[in-house]
Design a protein around this motif. Structure first.
Motif, PDB file in Angstrom:
ATOM      1  N   LEU A 191      35.893   1.366  -5.610  1.00  0.00           N
ATOM      2  CA  LEU A 191      36.013   0.924  -4.215  1.00  0.00           C
ATOM      3  C   LEU A 191      35.170  -0.349  -4.109  1.00  0.00           C
ATOM      4  CD1 LEU A 191      37.151   1.571  -1.361  1.00  0.00           C
ATOM      5  CD2 LEU A 191      34.935   2.539  -0.833  1.00  0.00           C
ATOM      6  N   VAL A 192      35.834  -1.449  -3.839  1.00  0.00           N
ATOM      7  CA  VAL A 192      35.156  -2.753  -3.790  1.00  0.00           C
ATOM      8  C   VAL A 192      34.856  -3.092  -2.320  1.00  0.00           C
ATOM      9  CG1 VAL A 192      35.334  -5.190  -4.392  1.00  0.00           C
ATOM     10  CG2 VAL A 192      36.483  -3.470  -5.805  1.00  0.00           C
ATOM     11  N   VAL A 193      33.575  -3.314  -2.047  1.00  0.00           N
ATOM     12  CA  VAL A 193      33.177  -3.676  -0.678  1.00  0.00           C
ATOM     13  C   VAL A 193      32.800  -5.150  -0.673  1.00  0.00           C
ATOM     14  CG1 VAL A 193      31.602  -3.160   1.233  1.00  0.00           C
ATOM     15  CG2 VAL A 193      32.290  -1.332  -0.336  1.00  0.00           C
ATOM     16  N   GLU A 194      33.518  -5.920   0.108  1.00  0.00           N
ATOM     17  CA  GLU A 194      33.193  -7.355   0.244  1.00  0.00           C
ATOM     18  C   GLU A 194      32.780  -7.599   1.689  1.00  0.00           C
ATOM     19  OE1 GLU A 194      36.793  -9.110  -1.091  1.00  0.00           O
ATOM     20  OE2 GLU A 194      36.208  -9.049  -3.195  1.00  0.00           O
ATOM     21  N   ASP A 195      31.487  -7.693   1.866  1.00  0.00           N
ATOM     22  CA  ASP A 195      30.949  -7.769   3.236  1.00  0.00           C
ATOM     23  C   ASP A 195      29.733  -8.698   3.221  1.00  0.00           C
ATOM     24  OD1 ASP A 195      30.258  -7.286   5.834  1.00  0.00           O
ATOM     25  OD2 ASP A 195      29.493  -5.248   5.493  1.00  0.00           O
ATOM     26  N   PRO A 196      29.967 -10.013   3.088  1.00  0.00           N
ATOM     27  CA  PRO A 196      28.825 -10.935   2.947  1.00  0.00           C
ATOM     28  C   PRO A 196      27.864 -10.916   4.122  1.00  0.00           C
ATOM     29  CG  PRO A 196      30.945 -12.106   2.904  1.00  0.00           C
ATOM     30  CD  PRO A 196      31.260 -10.671   3.077  1.00  0.00           C
ATOM     31  N   ALA A 197      28.345 -10.551   5.290  1.00  0.00           N
ATOM     32  CA  ALA A 197      27.442 -10.520   6.453  1.00  0.00           C
ATOM     33  C   ALA A 197      26.630  -9.225   6.505  1.00  0.00           C
ATOM     34  CB  ALA A 197      28.251 -10.678   7.728  1.00  0.00           C
ATOM     35  N   GLY A 198      27.039  -8.234   5.715  1.00  0.00           N
ATOM     36  CA  GLY A 198      26.273  -6.988   5.656  1.00  0.00           C
ATOM     37  C   GLY A 198      25.209  -7.079   4.580  1.00  0.00           C
ATOM     38  N   SER A 199      24.484  -6.004   4.394  1.00  0.00           N
ATOM     39  CA  SER A 199      23.462  -5.976   3.337  1.00  0.00           C
ATOM     40  C   SER A 199      23.597  -4.685   2.547  1.00  0.00           C
ATOM     41  CB  SER A 199      22.060  -6.036   3.936  1.00  0.00           C
ATOM     42  OG  SER A 199      21.890  -7.206   4.675  1.00  0.00           O
ATOM     43  N   TYR A 200      23.426  -4.820   1.247  1.00  0.00           N
ATOM     44  CA  TYR A 200      23.566  -3.664   0.361  1.00  0.00           C
ATOM     45  C   TYR A 200      22.508  -3.757  -0.724  1.00  0.00           C
ATOM     46  CZ  TYR A 200      28.049  -3.430   2.731  1.00  0.00           C
ATOM     47  OH  TYR A 200      29.012  -3.345   3.705  1.00  0.00           O
ATOM     48  N   GLY A 201      22.015  -2.612  -1.146  1.00  0.00           N
ATOM     49  CA  GLY A 201      21.047  -2.613  -2.229  1.00  0.00           C
ATOM     50  C   GLY A 201      21.175  -1.341  -3.040  1.00  0.00           C
ATOM     51  N   VAL A 202      21.019  -1.485  -4.358  1.00  0.00           N
ATOM     52  CA  VAL A 202      21.108  -0.327  -5.244  1.00  0.00           C
ATOM     53  C   VAL A 202      19.862  -0.305  -6.128  1.00  0.00           C
ATOM     54  CG1 VAL A 202      22.357   0.716  -7.174  1.00  0.00           C
ATOM     55  CG2 VAL A 202      23.636  -0.266  -5.268  1.00  0.00           C
ATOM     56  N   ALA A 203      19.293   0.873  -6.319  1.00  0.00           N
ATOM     57  CA  ALA A 203      18.178   1.023  -7.260  1.00  0.00           C
ATOM     58  C   ALA A 203      18.359   2.351  -7.994  1.00  0.00           C
ATOM     59  CB  ALA A 203      16.845   0.985  -6.529  1.00  0.00           C
ATOM     60  N   SER A 204      17.730   2.454  -9.132  1.00  0.00           N
ATOM     61  CA  SER A 204      17.915   3.689  -9.909  1.00  0.00           C
ATOM     62  C   SER A 204      16.635   4.053 -10.644  1.00  0.00           C
ATOM     63  CB  SER A 204      19.046   3.495 -10.909  1.00  0.00           C
ATOM     64  OG  SER A 204      18.658   2.525 -11.861  1.00  0.00           O
ATOM     65  N   VAL A 205      16.618   5.272 -11.164  1.00  0.00           N
ATOM     66  CA  VAL A 205      15.467   5.740 -11.928  1.00  0.00           C
ATOM     67  C   VAL A 205      15.943   6.864 -12.855  1.00  0.00           C
ATOM     68  CG1 VAL A 205      14.775   7.497 -10.216  1.00  0.00           C
ATOM     69  CG2 VAL A 205      13.045   6.489 -11.710  1.00  0.00           C
ATOM     70  N   VAL A 206      15.291   6.944 -13.986  1.00  0.00           N
ATOM     71  CA  VAL A 206      15.594   8.074 -14.876  1.00  0.00           C
ATOM     72  C   VAL A 206      14.852   9.294 -14.335  1.00  0.00           C
ATOM     73  CG1 VAL A 206      15.302   8.985 -17.224  1.00  0.00           C
ATOM     74  CG2 VAL A 206      15.933   6.588 -16.890  1.00  0.00           C
ATOM     75  N   GLN A 207      15.598  10.325 -14.051  1.00  0.00           N
ATOM     76  CA  GLN A 207      15.006  11.499 -13.400  1.00  0.00           C
ATOM     77  C   GLN A 207      14.020  12.203 -14.332  1.00  0.00           C
ATOM     78  OE1 GLN A 207      18.984  12.516 -10.741  1.00  0.00           O
ATOM     79  NE2 GLN A 207      18.081  14.107 -11.959  1.00  0.00           N
ATOM     80  N   VAL A 208      12.820  12.448 -13.788  1.00  0.00           N
ATOM     81  CA  VAL A 208      11.810  13.197 -14.547  1.00  0.00           C
ATOM     82  C   VAL A 208      11.510  14.477 -13.778  1.00  0.00           C
ATOM     83  CG1 VAL A 208       9.436  13.176 -15.406  1.00  0.00           C
ATOM     84  CG2 VAL A 208      10.798  11.072 -15.449  1.00  0.00           C
ATOM     85  N   PRO A 209      11.919  15.635 -14.317  1.00  0.00           N
ATOM     86  CA  PRO A 209      11.677  16.890 -13.586  1.00  0.00           C
ATOM     87  C   PRO A 209      10.203  17.043 -13.220  1.00  0.00           C
ATOM     88  CG  PRO A 209      13.083  17.252 -15.483  1.00  0.00           C
ATOM     89  CD  PRO A 209      12.616  15.849 -15.581  1.00  0.00           C
ATOM     90  N   GLY A 210       9.959  17.482 -12.017  1.00  0.00           N
ATOM     91  CA  GLY A 210       8.575  17.641 -11.545  1.00  0.00           C
ATOM     92  C   GLY A 210       8.107  16.450 -10.728  1.00  0.00           C
ATOM     93  N   ASP A 211       8.838  15.356 -10.855  1.00  0.00           N
ATOM     94  CA  ASP A 211       8.415  14.128 -10.152  1.00  0.00           C
ATOM     95  C   ASP A 211       9.556  13.568  -9.307  1.00  0.00           C
ATOM     96  OD1 ASP A 211       6.461  12.279  -9.583  1.00  0.00           O
ATOM     97  OD2 ASP A 211       7.098  10.891 -11.175  1.00  0.00           O
ATOM     98  N   ILE A 212      10.557  14.409  -9.085  1.00  0.00           N
ATOM     99  CA  ILE A 212      11.800  13.906  -8.477  1.00  0.00           C
ATOM    100  C   ILE A 212      11.589  13.396  -7.044  1.00  0.00           C
ATOM    101  CG2 ILE A 212      14.155  14.518  -7.810  1.00  0.00           C
ATOM    102  CD1 ILE A 212      13.862  14.472 -10.796  1.00  0.00           C
ATOM    103  N   VAL A 213      10.782  14.128  -6.257  1.00  0.00           N
ATOM    104  CA  VAL A 213      10.597  13.730  -4.852  1.00  0.00           C
ATOM    105  C   VAL A 213      10.011  12.322  -4.792  1.00  0.00           C
ATOM    106  CG1 VAL A 213       9.356  14.250  -2.715  1.00  0.00           C
ATOM    107  CG2 VAL A 213      10.366  16.110  -4.044  1.00  0.00           C
ATOM    108  N   GLN A 214       8.950  12.087  -5.573  1.00  0.00           N
ATOM    109  CA  GLN A 214       8.314  10.764  -5.572  1.00  0.00           C
ATOM    110  C   GLN A 214       9.266   9.702  -6.120  1.00  0.00           C
ATOM    111  OE1 GLN A 214       6.874  13.580  -6.668  1.00  0.00           O
ATOM    112  NE2 GLN A 214       5.319  13.792  -5.059  1.00  0.00           N
TER     113      GLN A 214
END
Lengths: 399, 450
Positions: free
Chosen positions: A82-105
């Protein structure tokens, strides 16, 4: 503003060619992608994916994706975007490798990073969309809400594979892994509405969970969880279960926790996936000691009908709240439900096309669904269906 | 799915849709209560307080405020807030500040450096919902604050957006009302100016008339005065002759007694002295009238301020005498100043008339004390009248400010008096005022300082 793409995922060359043909060097605001595990894995060979978008969020879908184009087969090698083309909007993506025991943080830090990438510091997103490895969905919701509070809808699903063998994967535009948490924050210029629901009935059998180990229910009413569950199944005339993998067998008989939304009781489902030799029932969502669980039952007809029903409710919400019609949809459909109605999945797709005539929509089949209930709370459940609908852009008035 | 389950699901769906309809209900309630607040509020402060209270019914917040951007768009001031304990200092607005340009739903204010710098008054609040308001006259922003992180939903933002339009319209109405007030004030000022011009023209005509009458009276008064002096001299000669004749001829004594010549002599002397005193007083009055009736006289000259004070008090006495007693406490030596006697006389007369008007019981005392201090002549004019209210005292030196009905006062007296005092290098101020009376102090440089 919204386009649906199907790209060839036979190999990286084919994928690059498909993407080049589709994008013409103009990067999208956001790319949401899904497909089966084999197709997803080609993404890690894709060179310079950032030229198509700096914001990718993708996860594997059980068997493949469904969309307004149709339904993938297990042998298909393609991804649906699904391609979103919305130059007037704002979008951001971030990721992390999940570490059990530390997921909430981790979830808290990741949503903060996504908001910063969207360049909207401290501003509440209209929607938070998550794709993660199964297992920690509740903690992810808790971590996100620690940062942004509880007033923003959090939806998404957990990556799935074809046979619950742990081959699922997620992709953030840079890396592909089996244990990633990818969070997208959306500040679109169009309205958004969502709905989150199951389609199961309660049976007159319930008990209190008295012992759990992680996501494994070991005791109900101080008895072996399996014994109690089998007793309930026997009384409804359903086949009893034995230790081993039971996900598809239990799809029509999950356990439900009774909750209340604005005084209307509803059930949050937990799907048994494995039964251990000690009689413990492993589920795809968390159950706490003290929770009252009820035997739930579903039917093929309900599951087939359900997806389009959820879309229609979300469409009504969009019309009521924002006086606009839908322009595109993102749908998460429980993989367990999909496997239970696999023979009828084309029928599900057709019903969705009827509910969203001529509009692009993308369906991922997942092992855990997050969504926002009618009471406004974000929760994780199994055997759930969610729909996010994007509204149409308001036309500029001509002078 | 069983029938009860279907119903339950349907109810759940309807509940969800009801929430959306609830949003409209809340908005309608806001508008309806807001309208009631506007209709029942006279003062701007009361209006905002009521409007803020209205918002409380539909959005959960801990504080609310409205900022107004100044014309240069460099600072903003707090127009209204709830609770009223928020500091009210002006805020410096940076060009990058988005508060007056876009609506914001901010979940954690501590993440925003610009917010911390711009709005330190909101310390302790975690999240904010803001909405800019624009009217034909000004730019505003409404800010709702909460002590919770991420306290405001998208639904709250939609409601606020709709209500903000209403608030903007209210602000617009207030601006209109303010403009109308300003227009009314200007009209009243214009009316007073016209009244003042009329009065000045009338005064000029009276002045010319007075000067003419004074000039005409001066001649007959001159020969009355002159003749009386001559007559006095003649009578002295007559008296001397009668006295010496009676002494030389004692036989005239019975006749003199019969004619009561001693009484006639003494009485004639008194009559003549009284006539001379009357003529002198008439001359003084004419002189004072001539001095007062030359408004175009701008020349600065050496004046005995004490004498000017006595002369002006004498003129004022005719109006004051039935209401109050004027007490003069003047120095023994002349109080020389460099000034325009007409203008200074106008200042003194104005102060005396004001003091007289402040006395309503007919038992007034107006005390004038003139003293020299550090090269300055300081005249203290104290009355025992009704005093000046605190809110009035702040404006008495403003041009066209008057507590009298339109047409009965120009509102120029004290402002012109102060201007004249300042033109003379001096000052005029209200030293004190209370329920027992008021005290003004007029200061003029002593002649050496002129």
């Amino acid at each position: 503003m919204f386009n649906l793409l199907q790209i060839d995922a036979t190999d990286s060359q084919a994928m690059t060619a498909s993407l080049n043909a589709a994008f013409h060097g103009k990067p999208a605001s956001l790319l949401i992608a899904t497909g089966n595990v084999a197709s997803m894995k080609i993404l890690q060979e894709l060179e310079d994916p950032q030229r198509f978008s700096t914001n990718w969020i993708a996860c594997s879908s059980c068997i493949g994706a469904a969309s307004s184009f149709g339904v993938d087969q297990v042998s298909d090698r393609r991804l649906t975007l699904l391609v979103v083309e919305d130059p007037a909007g704002s979008y951001g993506v971030a990721s992390v490798v999940q570490v059990p025991g530390d997921i909430v943080q981790q979830a808290a830090a990741t949503v903060k990073a996504a908001i910063l990438r969207a360049k909207r510091p401290a501003e509440l997103p209209a929607l938070i969309w998550c794709m993660q490895a199964p297992g920690y969905e509740e903690q992810i919701i808790a971590g996100i809400q620690q940062v942004v509070g509880d007033q923003v809808p959090i939806l998404g699903g957990s990556a799935a594979d074809d046979a619950v063998t742990g081959e699922w994967c997620q992709y953030d535009g840079q890396q592909l892994a089996g244990n990633l948490l990818v969070i997208a924050v959306l500040y679109p210029t169009v309205a958004i509405s969502s709905y989150f629901s199951s389609g199961y009935s309660t049976e007159p059998f319930s008990g209190t969970v008295t012992e759990v180990q992680g996501r494994r229910i070991t005791k109900i009413n101080d008895q072996s969880a399996l014994e109690v569950y089998n007793n309930w199944l026997q009384q409804t005339g359903a086949p009893q279960q034995a230790p081993g993998q039971v996900m598809s067998d239990c799809t029509y008989y999950p356990l439900g926790r009774q909750l209340a939304a604005k005084d209307i009781p509803f059930s949050l489902l937990s799907l048994p996936t494995n039964i251990h030799n000690d009689g413990g029932i492993e589920t795809l969502s968390e159950v706490q000691p003290g929770d009252v669980v009820t035997l739930m039952s579903g039917s093929k007809e309900q599951l087939v009908r359900r997806a389009s029903h959820v879309v229609r409710v979300a469409t009504n919400n969009l019309r009521l709240r924002h006086q606009t019609e839908p322009a595109a949809a993102l749908i998460v459909y429980c993989a367990g439900c999909m496997l239970a109605v696999r023979a009828e999945i084309e029928q599900v797709q057709r019903s969705l096309t009827e509910a969203l005539p001529g509009l692009p929509y993308l369906v991922a089949f997942t092992f855990g669904e997050q969504g926002c209930f009618a009471d406004g709370y974000n929760r994780h459940g199994n055997l759930m269906i969610s729909a996010v609908l994007f509204g149409q852009q308001h036309q500029e008035r001509l002078p | 799915m069983t029938l009860p389950e279907l119903w339950q699901e349907k109810i759940l769906q309807l509940t969800y849709e009801k929430q959306q309809l609830e949003q409209f209900r809340q908005l309608n309630e806001l508008l309806s209560r807001g309208l009631a607040a506007i209709l029942s509020s006279e003062q701007q402060e009361t209006l905002f307080s009521k409007l803020f209270d209205v918002v409380t019914h539909v959005i959960d917040y801990d504080a609310i405020l409205i900022l107004q951007l100044n014309d240069q768009q460099t600072t903003a001031q707090l127009l209204a807030c709830l609770p009223a304990t928020l500091p009210t200092a002006d805020l410096t607005i940076d060009a990058s500040c988005p508060l007056f340009r876009q609506d914001l739903n901010l979940f954690d204010l501590s993440l925003l450096d610009w917010w911390q710098q711009l709005l330190p008054l909101t310390a302790g609040y975690k999240s904010a919902l803001t909405y800019p308001l624009h009217t034909p006259q000004s730019a505003y922003t409404m800010i709702l604050l909460s002590r919770r992180i991420g306290a405001f939903s998208a639904n709250s933002a939609v409601i606020l957006r709709s209500f903000s339009t209403f608030i903007a319209s209210t602000l617009s109405q207030l601006e209109k009302r303010k403009l109308q007030d300003e227009r009314d004030t200007l009209r009243a000022q214009q009316h007073r100016i016209e009244q003042s011009l009329l009065r000045q023209e009338k005064m000029a005509a009276i002045g010319q008339l007075a000067a003419g009458v004074a000039h005409e009276l001066n001649n007959p008064l001159g020969f009355i005065y002159c003749n009386l002096n001559t007559l006095k001299h003649y009578l002295q000669q007559y008296d001397s002759f009668i006295q010496s004749s009676v002494a030389a001829h004692p036989e005239l004594i019975p006749q003199a007694k019969a004619l009561q010549l001693d009484y006639i002599r003494s009485e004639s002397k008194d009559l003549l002295e009284e006539s001379l005193e009357g003529a002198r007083r008439a001359r003084d009055i004419i002189n004072n009238l001539r001095t007062f009736s030359h408004p175009d006289e701008k020349t600065m000259q050496e004046i005995d301020f004490g004498t000017l004070l006595k002369d002006t008090a004498r003129i004022a006495q005719t109006q004051v005498k039935h209401n109050a007693k004027i007490q003069l406490d003047l120095p023994d030596s002349p109080a020389m100043v460099c000034g325009n006697s007409t203008q200074l006389s106008q200042v003194l007369l104005n102060l005396l008339m004001n003091a007289n008007q402040a006395i309503t019981n007919g038992k007034g005392e107006i005390r004038l004390i003139l003293r020299e201090t550090s090269g300055l002549w300081q005249l203290q004019i104290t009355d025992n009248g009704c005093g000046i209210a605190e809110h009035v005292a702040a404006h008495i030196f403003e041009p066209f400010f008057t507590t009298k009905p339109v047409g009965q006062g120009t509102g120029l007296g004290l402002s012109m008096s102060r201007a004249i005092a300042e033109q003379h290098g001096g000052s005029l101020m209200l030293a004190s005022s209370g329920s027992t009376g008021s005290s003004f102090v007029l200061t003029l440089p002593a002649l050496e300082q002129c």
